[in-house]
Design a protein around this motif. Structure first.
Motif, short mmCIF file in Angstrom:
data_model
loop_
_atom_site.label_atom_id
_atom_site.label_comp_id
_atom_site.label_asym_id
_atom_site.label_seq_id
_atom_site.Cartn_x
_atom_site.Cartn_y
_atom_site.Cartn_z
N GLN A 32 1.36 5.65 -0.52
CA GLN A 32 0.80 7.00 -0.58
C GLN A 32 1.92 7.99 -0.81
OE1 GLN A 32 -1.16 8.49 2.97
NE2 GLN A 32 -2.39 9.93 1.76
N ASN A 41 -5.62 -1.51 -6.90
CA ASN A 41 -6.90 -1.36 -6.22
C ASN A 41 -7.91 -2.42 -6.65
OD1 ASN A 41 -5.92 0.90 -4.80
ND2 ASN A 41 -6.43 2.26 -6.51
N GLU A 71 0.87 -1.18 0.00
CA GLU A 71 0.00 0.00 0.00
C GLU A 71 0.90 1.23 0.00
OE1 GLU A 71 -3.74 0.44 2.62
OE2 GLU A 71 -2.22 1.70 3.60
N GLY A 80 -2.17 8.94 -12.75
CA GLY A 80 -3.16 7.99 -13.25
C GLY A 80 -2.66 7.00 -14.28
N THR A 132 1.40 8.89 -10.21
CA THR A 132 0.37 9.58 -9.43
C THR A 132 -0.52 10.48 -10.28
OG1 THR A 132 1.96 11.32 -8.83
CG2 THR A 132 1.71 9.48 -7.31
N ASN A 162 -2.91 3.92 -2.86
CA ASN A 162 -3.11 2.86 -3.85
C ASN A 162 -2.56 1.53 -3.35
OD1 ASN A 162 -4.23 4.16 -6.39
ND2 ASN A 162 -2.48 5.50 -5.99
N GLY A 178 -3.45 10.20 -3.21
CA GLY A 178 -4.37 9.12 -2.87
C GLY A 178 -3.62 7.83 -2.58
N GLU A 237 -8.47 4.79 -14.68
CA GLU A 237 -9.19 5.52 -13.64
C GLU A 237 -9.16 4.81 -12.29
OE1 GLU A 237 -13.11 6.37 -15.03
OE2 GLU A 237 -12.43 7.84 -16.52
N ILE A 252 -6.60 4.15 -10.57
CA ILE A 252 -5.54 4.73 -9.74
C ILE A 252 -6.05 5.97 -9.02
CG2 ILE A 252 -3.29 5.90 -9.78
CD1 ILE A 252 -2.54 4.10 -12.15
N ASN A 253 -5.84 6.02 -7.72
CA ASN A 253 -6.14 7.21 -6.94
C ASN A 253 -4.99 8.20 -7.12
OD1 ASN A 253 -8.60 6.18 -5.81
ND2 ASN A 253 -7.37 4.94 -4.41
N GLN A 254 -5.26 9.29 -7.80
CA GLN A 254 -4.20 10.20 -8.21
C GLN A 254 -3.65 11.05 -7.07
OE1 GLN A 254 -4.79 12.35 -11.92
NE2 GLN A 254 -6.27 10.85 -12.65
#
Length: 222
Positions: A101, A181, A99, A132, A130, A165, A163, A156, A158-160
């Motif tokens: 960030q 994800n 995980e 996307g 980051t 991931n 965010g 889409e 991916i949490n940009q």
């Protein structure tokens, strides 16, 4: 009892020697090739809460890598640079996750997972950007080649930006796949490397001073 233990160990070593390079890298045995491991078995869990687990700790003008309360922290200072940290354990086939960030850095910052790491000039990289985009590349003899197409793929899932991931990579035989994800987005084939260490990385592109935290590094036998 000691005699039987000695015979078992001798037999085990003989099997490994006969099997050759599929089992060894840099004098270390591939964890997934140990005879008592089974498909689906968790072979490694790293919460990055114990410095004795030997992930690299570095602090210099180029990069910072250390354990922290938020997870394993990596910072890259220069533009167009990459910082890598590996588990120290060798695997041939593995499905593993982490995980991530981003903490600081431009929207064009990459991070991800590494498998079959030989050294910093030879490995497979599973990349999440980051902004996307995602891809799978090989670094061979210091040259980076994208395996997943001519360009990175936008998705889409991916949490940009900053965010969180969840990234899952799978290296099984010559098949390499990337899941983000809970959605598998890329699968490619390549047979340049057959084993090596697993790891994580952070890289900058157009701006420096990027950082990210990594948590819950888990390795499962496919």
């Amino acid at each position: 009892m000691k005699k039987y233990a000695f015979l078992f160990i001798s037999l085990l070593i003989t099997v490994f020697v006969i099997s050759g390079c599929n089992y060894f890298h840099d004098g270390k045995i591939s964890q997934d090739k140990l005879p008592w491991t089974k498909s689906g078995q968790v072979m490694m869990i790293e919460n990055f809460d114990n410095p004795k687990t030997n992930w690299e700790e570095v602090s210099n003008a180029y990069e910072l890598k250390r354990y922290s309360q938020q997870g394993y922290f990596i910072s890259v200072i220069p533009i167009n640079a990459r910082a890598i940290s590996t588990s120290g354990k060798v695997f041939s086939d593995a499905k593993f996750s982490v995980e991530v960030q981003k903490i600081t850095g431009s929207l064009n910052t990459n991070y991800g997972l590494i498998c079959r790491y030989q050294d910093k000039h030879n490995f497979y990289g599973f990349v999440v950007a980051t902004d996307g985009y995602a891809g799978i590349y090989i670094v061979k003899n210091g040259q980076t080649q994208l395996l997943s197409g001519e360009k990175f793929m936008f998705t889409e899932v991916i949490n940009q930006d900053d965010g969180v991931n969840m990234i899952v990579a799978s290296c099984t035989g010559d098949q390499l796949s990337l899941t983000v994800n809970a959605e598998e987005i890329i699968t490619v084939k390549d047979s340049n490397f057959i084993n090596g260490e697993l790891g994580i990385f952070l890289e900058t592109i157009d701006e420096g001073n990027a950082s990210a935290t990594f948590n819950e590094f888990i390795v499962v036998k496919p």
